[in-house]
Design an enzyme around this catalytic site. Structure first.
Site, PDB file in Angstrom:
ATOM      1  N   CYS A  16       0.821  -1.181   0.053  1.00 27.22           N
ATOM      2  CA  CYS A  16      -0.039  -0.090   0.128  1.00 27.22           C
ATOM      3  C   CYS A  16       0.805   1.117  -0.093  1.00 27.22           C
ATOM      4  O   CYS A  16       2.013   1.183   0.266  1.00 27.22           O
ATOM      5  CB  CYS A  16      -0.966  -0.174   1.198  1.00 27.22           C
ATOM      6  SG  CYS A  16      -0.474   0.072   2.813  1.00 27.22           S
ATOM      7  N   CYS A  90      -3.294   1.649  -3.944  1.00 24.64           N
ATOM      8  CA  CYS A  90      -2.037   2.483  -4.069  1.00 24.64           C
ATOM      9  C   CYS A  90      -2.448   2.930  -5.662  1.00 24.64           C
ATOM     10  O   CYS A  90      -1.471   3.739  -6.056  1.00 24.64           O
ATOM     11  CB  CYS A  90      -0.710   1.922  -3.755  1.00 24.64           C
ATOM     12  SG  CYS A  90      -0.442   0.244  -4.367  1.00 24.64           S
ATOM     13  N   CYS A  94       1.644   2.232  -7.405  1.00 27.19           N
ATOM     14  CA  CYS A  94       2.325   0.810  -7.217  1.00 27.19           C
ATOM     15  C   CYS A  94       2.847   0.184  -8.612  1.00 27.19           C
ATOM     16  O   CYS A  94       1.970   0.155  -9.470  1.00 27.19           O
ATOM     17  CB  CYS A  94       1.207  -0.269  -6.835  1.00 27.19           C
ATOM     18  SG  CYS A  94       0.778   0.001  -5.004  1.00 27.19           S
TER      19      CYS A  94
END
Length: 137
Positions: A16, A90, A94
């Protein structure tokens, strides 16, 4: 006669943004439920200075201690060493690593939430982790 291949331990990376709440709770649940049958990692694209204390309290209520955990920066080595990468809210921050199995869990961010809300997030994460573990084993 050949020796059968030893099964490898599956590895999971929870990601995250801050690696301070959702990913730490997920890692705690997987360690608790899987024991040493799964290698567990967590990281964040922009790690915080410390784990969310409300997440720590919520996990402590179910007998899981994550007080010693520290948010870690997501790096290529951790991602490449993982069989499954689970992202949690995210979005575009990410990074994607080709050839990995991805799951994206839509979870409320516990940052700034009261304990009552973090408990709900904790319990939802447990359900996701239990399904993932059943799939891995």
């Amino acid at each position: 006669m050949s020796t059968p291949a030893r099964p490898t331990t599956p590895s999971v990376l929870f990601v995250c943004v801050h690696n301070a709440g959702r990913s730490q709770m997920a890692a705690g649940w997987l360690r608790h439920l899987a024991g040493n049958t799964v290698e567990v990692r967590s990281a964040g694209s922009e790690p915080a200075d410390h784990v969310n204390p409300v997440a720590v309290d919520a996990m402590r209520e179910v007998g899981i201690d994550i007080t010693a955990e520290q948010p870690k920066l997501l790096d290529r080595d951790a991602a490449e060493a993982s069989d499954v990468i689970v992202t949690m809210g995210c979005g575009d921050t990410c990074p994607v690593f080709p050839g990995k199995r991805y799951e994206d869990w839509k979870l409320t961010d516990p940052a700034g939430q009261p304990l009552s809300v973090v408990r709900e997030i904790r319990d939802e994460i447990r359900q996701h982790v239990a399904r993932l573990l059943a799939d891995l084993t």
